[in-house]
Design an enzyme around this catalytic site. Structure first.
Site, PDB file in Angstrom:
ATOM      1  N   ARG A  54       0.948  -1.323  -0.160  1.00 19.46           N
ATOM      2  CA  ARG A  54       0.103   0.271  -0.001  1.00 19.46           C
ATOM      3  C   ARG A  54       0.430   1.592   0.368  1.00 19.46           C
ATOM      4  O   ARG A  54       1.881   1.071  -0.271  1.00 19.46           O
ATOM      5  CB  ARG A  54      -1.162   0.114   1.745  1.00 19.46           C
ATOM      6  CG  ARG A  54      -0.366  -0.463   2.626  1.00 19.46           C
ATOM      7  CD  ARG A  54      -0.063   0.377   3.868  1.00 19.46           C
ATOM      8  NE  ARG A  54      -0.461   1.985   4.038  1.00 19.46           N
ATOM      9  CZ  ARG A  54       1.327   2.811   3.754  1.00 19.46           C
ATOM     10  NH1 ARG A  54       2.242   2.050   4.056  1.00 19.46           N
ATOM     11  NH2 ARG A  54       0.987   3.940   3.302  1.00 19.46           N
ATOM     12  N   GLY A  55      -0.129   2.391   0.511  1.00 24.38           N
ATOM     13  CA  GLY A  55       0.843   3.734  -0.313  1.00 24.38           C
ATOM     14  C   GLY A  55       1.131   3.972  -2.065  1.00 24.38           C
ATOM     15  O   GLY A  55       1.485   2.996  -2.809  1.00 24.38           O
ATOM     16  N   ALA A  56       0.392   5.319  -1.656  1.00 21.89           N
ATOM     17  CA  ALA A  56       0.435   5.734  -3.873  1.00 21.89           C
ATOM     18  C   ALA A  56       2.150   5.015  -3.891  1.00 21.89           C
ATOM     19  O   ALA A  56       1.248   4.001  -5.849  1.00 21.89           O
ATOM     20  CB  ALA A  56       0.196   7.061  -4.019  1.00 21.89           C
ATOM     21  N   GLN A 202      -2.405   2.758   9.223  1.00 18.79           N
ATOM     22  CA  GLN A 202      -0.928   2.680   9.197  1.00 18.79           C
ATOM     23  C   GLN A 202      -0.027   3.450   9.713  1.00 18.79           C
ATOM     24  O   GLN A 202       1.079   3.471  10.246  1.00 18.79           O
ATOM     25  CB  GLN A 202      -1.565   3.495   8.272  1.00 18.79           C
ATOM     26  CG  GLN A 202      -2.221   3.264   6.359  1.00 18.79           C
ATOM     27  CD  GLN A 202      -3.876   3.005   6.441  1.00 18.79           C
ATOM     28  OE1 GLN A 202      -4.157   3.365   7.572  1.00 18.79           O
ATOM     29  NE2 GLN A 202      -3.833   2.329   5.255  1.00 18.79           N
ATOM     30  N   ASP A 243      -1.714  10.778  -2.480  1.00 21.79           N
ATOM     31  CA  ASP A 243      -2.916   9.449  -3.691  1.00 21.79           C
ATOM     32  C   ASP A 243      -2.211  10.023  -4.649  1.00 21.79           C
ATOM     33  O   ASP A 243      -2.249   9.771  -6.096  1.00 21.79           O
ATOM     34  CB  ASP A 243      -3.533   9.171  -2.728  1.00 21.79           C
ATOM     35  CG  ASP A 243      -3.299   7.820  -1.866  1.00 21.79           C
ATOM     36  OD1 ASP A 243      -2.947   9.033  -0.267  1.00 21.79           O
ATOM     37  OD2 ASP A 243      -2.574   6.968  -2.238  1.00 21.79           O
ATOM     38  N   LYS A 254      -4.964  10.012   2.710  1.00 23.96           N
ATOM     39  CA  LYS A 254      -5.433   8.755   3.851  1.00 23.96           C
ATOM     40  C   LYS A 254      -6.813   9.680   4.394  1.00 23.96           C
ATOM     41  O   LYS A 254      -6.141  10.993   4.595  1.00 23.96           O
ATOM     42  CB  LYS A 254      -4.587   8.560   4.624  1.00 23.96           C
ATOM     43  CG  LYS A 254      -4.704   8.258   5.705  1.00 23.96           C
ATOM     44  CD  LYS A 254      -5.943   6.725   5.026  1.00 23.96           C
ATOM     45  CE  LYS A 254      -5.646   5.477   3.955  1.00 23.96           C
ATOM     46  NZ  LYS A 254      -5.867   5.260   3.212  1.00 23.96           N
TER      47      LYS A 254
END
Ligand code: MRU
Length: 353
Positions: A54-56, A202, A243, A254
């Site tokens: 995860r994470g752009a 997160q 993102d 987020k």
């Protein structure tokens, strides 16, 4: 006051190993450090959907390697693999950006009849070269953004970050967390606070693990403690990732970033958004046009497999929000810094690709 890039930077979550992709499974951290081995593009798409990666920037990089896996297995499946990977998550534009880069390589290699048959042997190699470039460029961008962002921070400052934007969310070093790494290394940042980032935690599970692992002292707060933290004067900057950033500077990140931005403006705390140019989406005019991912309410109704809310309750679970550009003091990218971003300032830095 120069940052030391290699200090506080030991974690890599997306690894290409010989012929397959290894992902540090972020669903299990911090309890277990287990790698997930992906051998076809469908497994990569599922890992993105399920937040194992995860994470752009990280999902863009993982998807690029997913395309390599599809080419290795059967180049005739490439179009289907590209479509499946693209549909894995809607908000982070880095995913689409990386897949567009991979598609351009495929098109350059394809014969004039559009078939990949003649290029069967060549494709995995050239696609792997492109995926490696995407990954290496992201790491370099993060290091550059670290320097640029840290330079904006007065020595001795306190900062609050949200979600996880570090080595886990990128090729390494991180975006907002890269600025924090560089700011701590150079002595500009004296205090680091991380919000929990409900519901997936997160901040609590990933950012605190990452900072602790890399020897950066940090303090966890409940998301709901942020405005009070600002009022007590302990933080001078809120530093977040992104993102997708629209042409006018509106920033999807987020869920919870928007309320942090409002609280920051109220308290005279500045907001820094740190994102590589792969997160900039000039084709999207404003935040109103950004597709915000809605995930299952189950992520809110329980934790770790245990139901915490009364049976029959419903939950609404948008996992991103949009911070209007007017609330952003500085947008840091590897191309430079845009202060108080708006459509003209964004076009000046990002207009010519
Ligand atoms: O749902 P996630 O964990 O993928 O969301 C991640 C974020 O919102 C990050 O802040 C963003 O992707 C930037 S990561 C460098």
């Amino acid at each position: 006051m120069d940052a030391t890039p290699d200090c506080h930077d030991s974690i890599r979550a997306v690894l290409w190993q010989d012929d397959h992709l290894r992902l540090l499974d972020q669903r299990l951290l911090p309890a277990r450090e287990r790698y997930l081995d992906c051998r076809d593009s469908g497994e990569v798409a599922q890992a993105i959907r399920d937040l194992a990666v995860r994470g752009a920037p990280a999902i863009g990089i993982a998807a690029a390697w997913g395309v390599v896996l599809a080419a290795q297995r059967d180049p005739a499946t490439l179009d289907a693999a590209l479509a499946q990977l693209r549909a894995a998550r809607p908000t982070a534009v880095n995913l689409m950006w990386a897949l567009d880069r991979m598609r351009r390589v495929i098109e350059a290699v394809r014969g004039s009849d559009g078939s990949v048959a003649g290029a069967r042997a060549e494709l995995p190699r050239v696609l792997a070269r492109e995926a490696r470039a995407i990954q290496d460029e992201d790491l370099a961008a993060n290091r550059r953004m670290g320097e640029l962002g840290a330079a904006l921070i007065a020595p001795g400052s306190g900062v609050l970050t949200h979600c996880n934007t570090g080595s886990l969310a990128t090729a390494g070093y991180g975006t907002a967390l890269g600025v924090i790494r560089a700011g701590v290394s150079s002595g500009r940042i004296a205090r680091v606070f991380a919000g929990e980032t409900r519901p997936w935690l997160q901040g609590a599970r990933l950012t605190m693990w990452e900072l602790t692992r890399d020897g950066i002292d940090a303090t966890l707060i409940a998301d709901s403690a942020a405005a009070h933290l600002m009022r007590t004067g302990q933080v001078q900057w809120v530093i977040v990732g992104a993102d997708r950033i629209a042409a006018n500077g509106d920033t999807a990140n987020k869920i919870g970033t928007y309320q942090l931005a409002i609280a920051a403006r109220h308290h005279g705390v500045r907001l820094m958004v740190v994102a590589p140019s792969s997160t900039i989406d000039l084709a999207t005019a404003s935040g109103a046009d950004i597709d915000i991912e809605l995930r299952s309410g189950d992520e809110l109704l329980g934790y770790g497999g245990t139901r915490t809310v009364v049976a029959g309750a419903r939950a609404w679970n948008p996992v991103f929000d949009v911070t209007p550009h007017a609330l952003i003091d500085a947008l840091v990218s590897e191309r430079g810094v845009v202060e108080r971003p708006d459509v003209a300032r964004m076009a000046a830095l990002f207009g010519a690709r």
